[in-house]
Structure formats: structure tokens, C-alpha cells
Enzyme design. Structure first.
Site, mmCIF file in Angstrom:
data_model
loop_
_atom_site.group_PDB
_atom_site.id
_atom_site.type_symbol
_atom_site.label_atom_id
_atom_site.label_comp_id
_atom_site.label_asym_id
_atom_site.label_seq_id
_atom_site.Cartn_x
_atom_site.Cartn_y
_atom_site.Cartn_z
ATOM 1 N N ASP A 21 82.554 36.058 96.225
ATOM 2 C CA ASP A 21 83.770 36.658 95.662
ATOM 3 C C ASP A 21 84.619 35.474 95.019
ATOM 4 O OD1 ASP A 21 83.723 39.554 95.743
ATOM 5 O OD2 ASP A 21 83.557 39.381 97.883
ATOM 6 N N ASP A 72 80.961 47.915 95.857
ATOM 7 C CA ASP A 72 81.776 47.047 96.225
ATOM 8 C C ASP A 72 83.160 47.471 96.697
ATOM 9 O OD1 ASP A 72 82.635 44.531 97.375
ATOM 10 O OD2 ASP A 72 82.536 43.448 95.124
ATOM 11 N N MET A 112 85.883 37.366 89.683
ATOM 12 C CA MET A 112 87.216 38.092 89.578
ATOM 13 C C MET A 112 88.139 37.281 88.769
ATOM 14 S SD MET A 112 87.129 40.413 92.922
ATOM 15 C CE MET A 112 86.078 39.233 93.572
ATOM 16 N N MET A 157 83.278 49.182 91.292
ATOM 17 C CA MET A 157 84.348 48.903 92.322
ATOM 18 C C MET A 157 84.622 50.037 92.775
ATOM 19 S SD MET A 157 84.558 45.510 92.355
ATOM 20 C CE MET A 157 85.621 45.614 93.542
ATOM 21 N N HIS A 187 76.906 37.844 98.630
ATOM 22 C CA HIS A 187 77.918 38.096 97.796
ATOM 23 C C HIS A 187 79.094 37.205 97.711
ATOM 24 C CE1 HIS A 187 79.821 41.035 94.816
ATOM 25 N NE2 HIS A 187 81.040 40.841 95.639
ATOM 26 N N MET A 196 88.004 34.190 93.008
ATOM 27 C CA MET A 196 89.204 35.001 92.775
ATOM 28 C C MET A 196 90.007 33.969 92.020
ATOM 29 S SD MET A 196 89.998 37.921 95.664
ATOM 30 C CE MET A 196 88.570 38.787 96.519
ATOM 31 N N HIS A 246 80.538 37.165 92.121
ATOM 32 C CA HIS A 246 81.289 38.344 91.565
ATOM 33 C C HIS A 246 82.385 37.542 90.944
ATOM 34 C CE1 HIS A 246 83.937 42.134 92.444
ATOM 35 N NE2 HIS A 246 83.891 42.001 91.205
ATOM 36 N N SER A 280 79.447 40.441 101.768
ATOM 37 C CA SER A 280 80.434 39.416 101.094
ATOM 38 C C SER A 280 81.093 38.217 102.083
ATOM 39 C CB SER A 280 81.670 40.331 100.715
ATOM 40 O OG SER A 280 82.771 39.414 100.184
#
Ligand code: DX5
Ligand code: ZN
Length: 224
Positions: free
Chosen positions: A42, A184, A75, A144, A40, A44, A73, A15
Site C-alpha cells: 500500500d 481490500d 493511493m 475498495m 500487497h 500512500m 496499490h 497487506s
């Protein structure tokens, strides 16, 4: 570049959340050279999770720097509004949270129709029953193993029986060879071994990769 769904083989997806954000392109190339399977990413939004990272413009520039599959991913709240942007940016797989989607079936269909792989993520407290009726639509289920939002948190061991139950659900539906099971959060060589044993096929790790001096060794230690 195109992502291969291959649950028979355990993969490591470092990540970039734990990378140096001023050097993201170089950090991506470091993990590629160190044998990472996927990268990966992330995303957000400061709303679905209490933290902010980056979005499609950053991913589009990262796409130019690597041949690694980009595992995005999301979020973010209402991810359905941004699927087109993340596809155009070059994501190979897009994972949305079940908790963020009122119309989960529609969002997953939107991802598939855009020609990329679709993943669905569950927070630690979210029951597997929430995805029972969309299992046939997804290429990946992300369980998760921390509450999303930050790197460097402690692994939640209560998630291990959930992983085993997910594997049983997939086997019952005849999907065990077609769906990746990703974990993760708090993944270290020790917790990675527990997750692999419980059926995880993609291991995401931030701290346990970028916090180590030798990235190749760190990735190999997670793969087991
Ligand atoms: C957490 C993110 C993770 C995070 C993992 O919300 O989804 O991908 O980067 O970080 P570590 O491996 O440090 O727990
Ligand atoms: Zn993540």
C-alpha cells in the site's frame, strides 16, 4: 515471481500495512512461508489519502527478499508520473485509482507497455460505469471495501452488490476468465466468505493476517 492471472482460483494477498515497518523484509518472508499468494503493498502519498507509507526505494529492497508477486496499490495523486519508478522497483502488478487519473486509459496503457500487469481501483462510492470502457485493458479490478487510507477499518457491506454487478459486466464482455476481482479493506474470514460468494478472486487483508499469531492459519481461513 511473475504474476499469474487466474481468476478461477481464490488468492490471498496480505497487506504489509499491518506488518512491523521496522522488519518489513522479515515480515514478507513470514507471509511467504505461511502460504500467501501475493504480497500487497500500500503506497500512500498524504494527498490522495490522508496517510503516508513508502515508495519505490523500499519496494526495490523488498523485491530482493521474496519470490512472491508484488501487488502494488497506488493511493497517490497523478500515479502516471511514477509508473516507471514502481516498475523498476520490481512491482509485478500496479493498481491505480480511477479517482486519481484524469487520463485513466493512458495510465493503464503506460503500465501495460512497461510489461507489468495493470489494475484499476474504485473507492466505495465510485460507480462501475467509470471503468466500463477500460475493462479490456486491465488484469485486475480492485473494489475498495473501505475508504482507503488506513488499516483496521470496518467492511462496507454496500459494496457486495457492486461486486456482483462487476462480475456480470465482466461476463458480458467475455472477460471473466481474464480479469481478477480484488477486494481490500475490513476483510476477515466472515467478510471474505461474503466477497468470495459475490465473485472476488483476490482477498487483501492486513489486520486479519498480521493481527493473528498463526499466519498460515489466518491465510487459510480467508481462502475458505
Ligand atoms: C487501505 C489499504 C488496505 C489495508 C487493509 O487503504 O488499501 O490494503 O491495508 O487493511 P485491513 O485488512 O486491516 O482493513
Ligand atoms: Zn490496499
Amino acid at each position: 515471481m511473475a504474476i499469474v492471472i487466474e481468476p478461477q482460483r481464490v488468492k490471498v494477498a496480505p497487506s504489509l500495512l499491518s506488518a512491523d515497518f521496522a522488519e518489513l523484509g522479515a515480515e514478507l518472508q513470514r507471509i511467504e512461508a505461511a502460504g500467501a499468494d501475493w504480497a500487497h503493498l500500500d503506497v500512500m502519498d498524504g494527498h490522495f489519502v490522508p496517510n503516508l507509507t513508502f515508495g519505490p526505494p523500499v519496494i526495490a529492497r523488498l523485491r530482493e527478499r521474496t519470490r512472491l508477486a508484488l501487488d502494488t496499490h497506488l493511493m497517490i495523486a497523478e500515479p502516471g508520473r511514477y509508473i516507471g519508478d514502481f516498475v523498476r522497483a520490481g512491482s509485478d502488478l500496479i493498481t491505480v485509482h480511477v479517482e486519481a487519473c484524469t487520463h485513466l486509459h493512458r495510465v493503464l496503457t503506460q503500465i501495460k507497455d512497461a510489461g507489468v500487469k495493470a489494475g484499476v481501483a474504485l473507492n466505495p462510492h465510485t460507480p462501475l460505469a467509470m471503468i466500463e470502457h477500460v475493462l479490456g485493458l486491465v488484469d485486475l479490478v480492485l473494489i475498495m471495501t473501505v475508504n482507503p487510507g488506513f488499516g483496521g477499518q470496518r467492511f462496507i457491506p454496500e459494496v457486495l452488490p457492486k461486486l456482483r454487478r462487476l462480475k456480470a459486466m465482466l461476463a458480458e464482455a467475455g472477460l471473466e476468465d481474464r480479469v481478477e476481482v480484488e477486494v481490500d479493506g475490513g476483510i476477515t474470514p466472515e467478510t471474505a466468505a461474503l466477497c468470495r460468494e459475490a465473485g472476488a478472486t483476490v482477498l487483501v487483508a492486513g489486520t486479519a493476517v498480521f493481527g493473528q499469531p498463526d499466519l498460515a492459519r489466518a491465510i487459510a481461513a480467508l481462502r475458505g
